[in-house]
Design an enzyme around this catalytic site. Structure first.
Site, mmCIF file in Angstrom:
data_model
loop_
_atom_site.group_PDB
_atom_site.id
_atom_site.type_symbol
_atom_site.label_atom_id
_atom_site.label_comp_id
_atom_site.label_asym_id
_atom_site.label_seq_id
_atom_site.Cartn_x
_atom_site.Cartn_y
_atom_site.Cartn_z
ATOM 1 N N LYS A 52 -27.079 63.804 45.676
ATOM 2 C CA LYS A 52 -27.010 62.365 45.965
ATOM 3 C C LYS A 52 -28.170 61.645 45.280
ATOM 4 C CE LYS A 52 -24.442 63.166 50.222
ATOM 5 N NZ LYS A 52 -24.404 63.279 51.680
ATOM 6 N N GLN A 96 -28.185 63.431 56.706
ATOM 7 C CA GLN A 96 -27.287 64.506 56.271
ATOM 8 C C GLN A 96 -26.869 65.359 57.472
ATOM 9 O OE1 GLN A 96 -26.019 64.773 53.192
ATOM 10 N NE2 GLN A 96 -24.829 66.589 53.719
ATOM 11 N N ASP A 119 -22.829 55.709 54.972
ATOM 12 C CA ASP A 119 -21.894 56.828 55.214
ATOM 13 C C ASP A 119 -20.653 56.318 55.943
ATOM 14 O OD1 ASP A 119 -22.400 59.386 54.248
ATOM 15 O OD2 ASP A 119 -23.944 59.794 55.758
HETATM 16 N N1 GUN Z 1 -22.152 66.437 55.708
HETATM 17 C C1 GUN Z 1 -20.978 66.706 55.102
HETATM 18 N N2 GUN Z 1 -20.465 65.598 54.526
HETATM 19 C C2 GUN Z 1 -21.337 64.600 54.788
HETATM 20 C C3 GUN Z 1 -21.366 63.216 54.434
HETATM 21 O O1 GUN Z 1 -20.468 62.655 53.793
HETATM 22 N N3 GUN Z 1 -22.457 62.530 54.880
HETATM 23 C C4 GUN Z 1 -23.452 63.111 55.604
HETATM 24 N N4 GUN Z 1 -24.460 62.343 55.992
HETATM 25 N N5 GUN Z 1 -23.452 64.386 55.933
HETATM 26 C C5 GUN Z 1 -22.404 65.131 55.514
#
Ligand code: GUN
Length: 293
Positions: A52, A96, A119
């Site tokens: 990211k 995350q 998100d």
């Molecule tokens: N864990 C798995 N997919 C995601 C996501 O799209 N965002 C976040 N914050 N954690 C994740």
């Protein structure tokens, strides 16, 4: 069979975003900024957060990673979130997932300012999405929608079967695909662990979205000839021939399913890169106040 190249499509979108970010920086003197909180040291989560951050750099956005130990208290984590909520230079904030079991994921998500919730996990944003109001869409379903759109795959009137009802993927995907919009308008069946006749239902799908979290569960008997198959799975399988010691597999048994499909996404290089684009796109929307004033 046409392989949907998520990597290529994500690169196209990132270069469009990079152009926009350059102009915005010229006009405003700053770039959109994404903050990511990473709790603990799960190797997969570390990789996702690293990717990211890398994508932010590629499009000229700023990013910060807040690393926290796995024994951090809920209070301390929420304190950090509150601190970032107030920082006017930060446009987007993600935590995350998964986070350690002693911390309430609901409390954590609810403490994120919905305006910075890129998100799209906060109940306010989920609620707006369900009602068809402008909101940040959860990154993976958003990414899949862009993937279908850019691949000119018709969804209107089609039977879309989604396997897996997680809050992150399956549930929001079912909402997006059933919305009254020319890029959606599908008839949706959301399947889960208690679904009966799963093979039969899946094999009636025009569009099958596998988000189960079980490695290679979707075999040829789940897939109708000419279907579009979207594989959200991401599983690390030991492979001594790789430098990393593993390779990635999806929820779909690719080699036996691919010959049946009109379109299929690979793992890696399908949905994964598009999820990151969904997040970057939301961060840009936050910077531009597209969703909230
Ligand atoms: N864990 C798995 N997919 C995601 C996501 O799209 N965002 C976040 N914050 N954690 C994740």
């Amino acid at each position: 069979m046409i392989l949907i190249d998520g990597k290529e499509i994500s690169n196209q979108i990132k270069s469009e975003i990079a152009n926009e970010v350059r102009k915005l920086r010229e006009d405003s003197g700053r770039s959109p900024h994404l903050a990511a909180i990473l709790v603990g040291n799960d190797p997969a989560s570390e990789t996702y957060v690293f990717n990211k951050e890398k994508a932010c750099k590629e499009v000229g956005m700023s990013s910060s990673i807040y690393k926290m130990p796995s024994d951090i208290t809920e209070e301390k984590l929420i304190e950090t979130i509150n601190f970032i909520n107030k920082d006017e230079e930060i446009d987007g904030l993600i935590v995350q997932l998964p986070i350690p079991k002693h911390i309430s994921v609901n409390k954590v998500i609810e403490s994120i300012n919905p305006r910075k919730d890129v998100d799209g996990f906060h109940p306010v944003n989920i609620g707006k999405m369900v009602l068809g109001q402008a909101s940040y869409l959860p990154a993976t379903p958003f990414g899949i929608s862009m993937l279908l759109q850019r691949s000119n795959i018709v969804t209107e009137g089609k039977h879309c079967v989604i396997v897996g009802r997680s809050n992150i993927v399956g549930t929001p995907m079912s909402i997006l695909m059933s919305r009254n919009h020319s890029l959606a308008n599908a008839t949706v069946t959301l399947c889960h662990s208690k679904t009966q006749h799963l093979t039969e239902i899946c094999s009636s799908a025009d569009i099958l979205i596998a988000a189960i979290g079980k490695c290679e569960m979707i075999t040829a008997d789940y897939v109708k000839k000419g279907a579009t198959v979207i594989d959200v799975g991401m599983h690390r399988v030991a492979d001594a021939s790789k430098k990393s010691g593993f390779r990635l597999k999806g929820d779909v048994k690719f080699d036996e399913v691919a010959p049946l499909c009109e379109y299929i996404t690979p793992v890696p290089g399908g949905v994964g890169p598009m999820t990151i684009v969904g997040l970057i796109m939301n961060t840009l929307k936050s910077f531009k106040h597209d969703i909230y004033e």
